[in-house]
Design a protein around this motif. Structure first.
Motif, PDB file in Angstrom:
ATOM      1  N   TYR A   4       9.172  -7.501   7.237  1.00 32.58           N
ATOM      2  CA  TYR A   4       8.870  -7.604   5.354  1.00 32.58           C
ATOM      3  C   TYR A   4      10.262  -6.942   4.550  1.00 32.58           C
ATOM      4  CZ  TYR A   4       6.317  -8.288   0.922  1.00 32.58           C
ATOM      5  OH  TYR A   4       6.324  -8.452  -0.381  1.00 32.58           O
ATOM      6  N   VAL A   5      10.891  -5.507   4.642  1.00 27.84           N
ATOM      7  CA  VAL A   5      11.570  -5.647   3.776  1.00 27.84           C
ATOM      8  C   VAL A   5      12.665  -6.621   4.009  1.00 27.84           C
ATOM      9  CG1 VAL A   5      13.405  -3.294   3.312  1.00 27.84           C
ATOM     10  CG2 VAL A   5      10.940  -2.915   3.309  1.00 27.84           C
ATOM     11  N   TYR A   6      13.112  -6.836   5.820  1.00 22.90           N
ATOM     12  CA  TYR A   6      14.309  -8.302   5.853  1.00 22.90           C
ATOM     13  C   TYR A   6      14.081  -9.230   4.929  1.00 22.90           C
ATOM     14  CZ  TYR A   6      16.161 -11.993   8.280  1.00 22.90           C
ATOM     15  OH  TYR A   6      16.831 -12.703   8.693  1.00 22.90           O
ATOM     16  N   ARG A   7      12.410  -9.315   4.428  1.00 22.52           N
ATOM     17  CA  ARG A   7      12.350 -10.705   4.143  1.00 22.52           C
ATOM     18  C   ARG A   7      12.155 -10.743   2.368  1.00 22.52           C
ATOM     19  NH1 ARG A   7       6.346 -11.843   5.266  1.00 22.52           N
ATOM     20  NH2 ARG A   7       5.993  -9.878   6.280  1.00 22.52           N
ATOM     21  N   LEU A   8      12.117  -9.193   1.907  1.00 23.86           N
ATOM     22  CA  LEU A   8      12.651  -9.229   0.696  1.00 23.86           C
ATOM     23  C   LEU A   8      14.461  -9.228   0.760  1.00 23.86           C
ATOM     24  CD1 LEU A   8      10.495  -6.396  -0.105  1.00 23.86           C
ATOM     25  CD2 LEU A   8       9.501  -8.743  -0.559  1.00 23.86           C
ATOM     26  N   CYS A  38       7.059   2.956  -5.682  1.00 23.62           N
ATOM     27  CA  CYS A  38       8.162   3.745  -6.286  1.00 23.62           C
ATOM     28  C   CYS A  38       8.742   2.691  -6.314  1.00 23.62           C
ATOM     29  CB  CYS A  38       8.610   3.848  -4.826  1.00 23.62           C
ATOM     30  SG  CYS A  38       7.655   5.880  -4.936  1.00 23.62           S
ATOM     31  N   HIS A  39       9.488   1.056  -4.943  1.00 21.78           N
ATOM     32  CA  HIS A  39      10.265   0.178  -5.291  1.00 21.78           C
ATOM     33  C   HIS A  39       9.679  -1.232  -5.968  1.00 21.78           C
ATOM     34  CE1 HIS A  39      12.926   2.725  -2.523  1.00 21.78           C
ATOM     35  NE2 HIS A  39      11.670   2.475  -2.067  1.00 21.78           N
ATOM     36  N   GLY A  40       8.210  -0.878  -6.586  1.00 24.41           N
ATOM     37  CA  GLY A  40       7.859  -2.372  -6.898  1.00 24.41           C
ATOM     38  C   GLY A  40       8.024  -3.044  -5.621  1.00 24.41           C
ATOM     39  N   LEU A  41       6.684  -3.844  -6.833  1.00 22.88           N
ATOM     40  CA  LEU A  41       6.343  -5.166  -5.763  1.00 22.88           C
ATOM     41  C   LEU A  41       7.365  -6.059  -5.364  1.00 22.88           C
ATOM     42  CD1 LEU A  41       3.342  -6.132  -7.530  1.00 22.88           C
ATOM     43  CD2 LEU A  41       2.795  -5.674  -5.315  1.00 22.88           C
ATOM     44  N   SER A  42       8.295  -6.465  -6.094  1.00 20.69           N
ATOM     45  CA  SER A  42       9.261  -6.780  -5.432  1.00 20.69           C
ATOM     46  C   SER A  42      10.652  -6.193  -5.391  1.00 20.69           C
ATOM     47  CB  SER A  42       9.883  -7.843  -6.932  1.00 20.69           C
ATOM     48  OG  SER A  42      10.616  -6.869  -7.713  1.00 20.69           O
ATOM     49  N   GLY A  43      10.284  -5.065  -4.949  1.00 16.53           N
ATOM     50  CA  GLY A  43      11.580  -4.206  -3.339  1.00 16.53           C
ATOM     51  C   GLY A  43      12.580  -4.868  -4.579  1.00 16.53           C
ATOM     52  N   THR A  44      12.782  -4.129  -6.345  1.00 10.62           N
ATOM     53  CA  THR A  44      13.872  -4.225  -6.643  1.00 10.62           C
ATOM     54  C   THR A  44      13.569  -2.815  -7.511  1.00 10.62           C
ATOM     55  OG1 THR A  44      13.154  -4.979  -9.223  1.00 10.62           O
ATOM     56  CG2 THR A  44      14.257  -6.985  -7.242  1.00 10.62           C
ATOM     57  N   ALA A  45      13.213  -2.544  -7.722  1.00 17.63           N
ATOM     58  CA  ALA A  45      13.613  -1.192  -7.831  1.00 17.63           C
ATOM     59  C   ALA A  45      13.316  -0.809  -9.474  1.00 17.63           C
ATOM     60  CB  ALA A  45      13.726   0.466  -7.057  1.00 17.63           C
ATOM     61  N   GLN A  46      12.959  -1.796 -10.817  1.00 17.43           N
ATOM     62  CA  GLN A  46      13.336  -1.926 -12.107  1.00 17.43           C
ATOM     63  C   GLN A  46      12.049  -1.353 -12.696  1.00 17.43           C
ATOM     64  OE1 GLN A  46      15.038  -5.497 -12.212  1.00 17.43           O
ATOM     65  NE2 GLN A  46      16.722  -5.204 -11.039  1.00 17.43           N
ATOM     66  N   GLU A  47      12.254  -0.329 -12.589  1.00 22.12           N
ATOM     67  CA  GLU A  47      10.841  -0.209 -13.423  1.00 22.12           C
ATOM     68  C   GLU A  47       9.817  -0.657 -13.127  1.00 22.12           C
ATOM     69  OE1 GLU A  47      11.659   1.400 -17.287  1.00 22.12           O
ATOM     70  OE2 GLU A  47      13.622   1.353 -17.647  1.00 22.12           O
ATOM     71  N   GLY A  90       0.994  -1.262  -0.210  1.00 20.82           N
ATOM     72  CA  GLY A  90       0.116   0.165   0.405  1.00 20.82           C
ATOM     73  C   GLY A  90       1.403   1.587  -0.077  1.00 20.82           C
ATOM     74  N   HIS A  91       2.061   0.878   0.513  1.00 20.57           N
ATOM     75  CA  HIS A  91       2.885   1.986   0.570  1.00 20.57           C
ATOM     76  C   HIS A  91       3.942   2.604  -0.355  1.00 20.57           C
ATOM     77  CE1 HIS A  91       0.146   2.086   4.194  1.00 20.57           C
ATOM     78  NE2 HIS A  91       0.051   3.690   4.211  1.00 20.57           N
ATOM     79  N   CYS A  92       4.317   1.689  -0.518  1.00 17.15           N
ATOM     80  CA  CYS A  92       6.376   1.735  -0.791  1.00 17.15           C
ATOM     81  C   CYS A  92       5.902   1.086  -2.082  1.00 17.15           C
ATOM     82  CB  CYS A  92       7.190   0.283  -0.112  1.00 17.15           C
ATOM     83  SG  CYS A  92       6.940   0.498   1.769  1.00 17.15           S
ATOM     84  N   ALA A  93       5.304   0.045  -2.513  1.00 20.13           N
ATOM     85  CA  ALA A  93       5.165  -0.791  -4.015  1.00 20.13           C
ATOM     86  C   ALA A  93       5.431  -0.154  -5.185  1.00 20.13           C
ATOM     87  CB  ALA A  93       4.534  -1.939  -3.742  1.00 20.13           C
TER      88      ALA A  93
END
Length: 147
Positions: free
Chosen positions: A140-144, A48-57, A43-46
């Motif tokens: 959750y970021v730790y789990r990514l 910009c950072h994407g659902l996977s957290g890789t921030a690849q567009e 809800g808040h991070c994806a």
């Protein structure tokens, strides 16, 4: 009189909660719990950072941002294999200034969670509510993290 009624009401709510929980545990198979960290991330991070957290567009705001978005899956790798828990927590909370998030005056998540808590109930411990949300998100970021 008011405090006695509030105390009785609180006791009743706790008792109903305990009975309901005990009954649910006995009558249904183990259901997956709510993943608050993933819920907050999605809800808040994806965006910009994407659902996977890789921030690849993959985040919806990716093309609109002028700063490079952090790849959240490599935080441990970039920190000698140790997840920088305190730094991630402080970044989410807003106490640590991150250029991509704007100045310290910009309400990042700590202030937003405090305001959210105040809107839900004046009886909440607003700081504890905010910490709980930030801790869940940090976990959750730790789990990514990439293996």
């Amino acid at each position: 009189m008011y405090s006695i009624l509030v105390g009785m009401f609180a006791t009743g709510v706790v008792a109903v909660g305990i009975v309901t929980t005990a009954n649910a545990q006995q009558s249904s198979p183990a259901a997956p719990g709510v993943d608050i960290g993933k819920y907050e991330y999605d809800g808040h991070c994806a965006i910009c950072h994407g659902l996977s957290g890789t921030a690849q567009e993959e985040g919806a705001f990716f093309s609109l941002l002028s700063k490079k978005i952090a790849n959240l899956t490599t935080l441990s790798k970039n920190n000698n294999g140790i997840f920088p828990f305190a730094r991630v927590y402080q970044t989410i909370d807003g106490r640590e200034q991150v250029q991509a998030h704007g100045t310290r005056e910009m309400p990042v998540w700590g202030r937003d969670y405090m305001a959210m808590s105040a809107n839900i109930s004046p009886y909440y411990d607003h700081e504890a509510f905010a910490r709980g949300k930030i801790l869940a998100l940090t976990e959750y970021v730790y789990r990514l993290q990439a293996k």
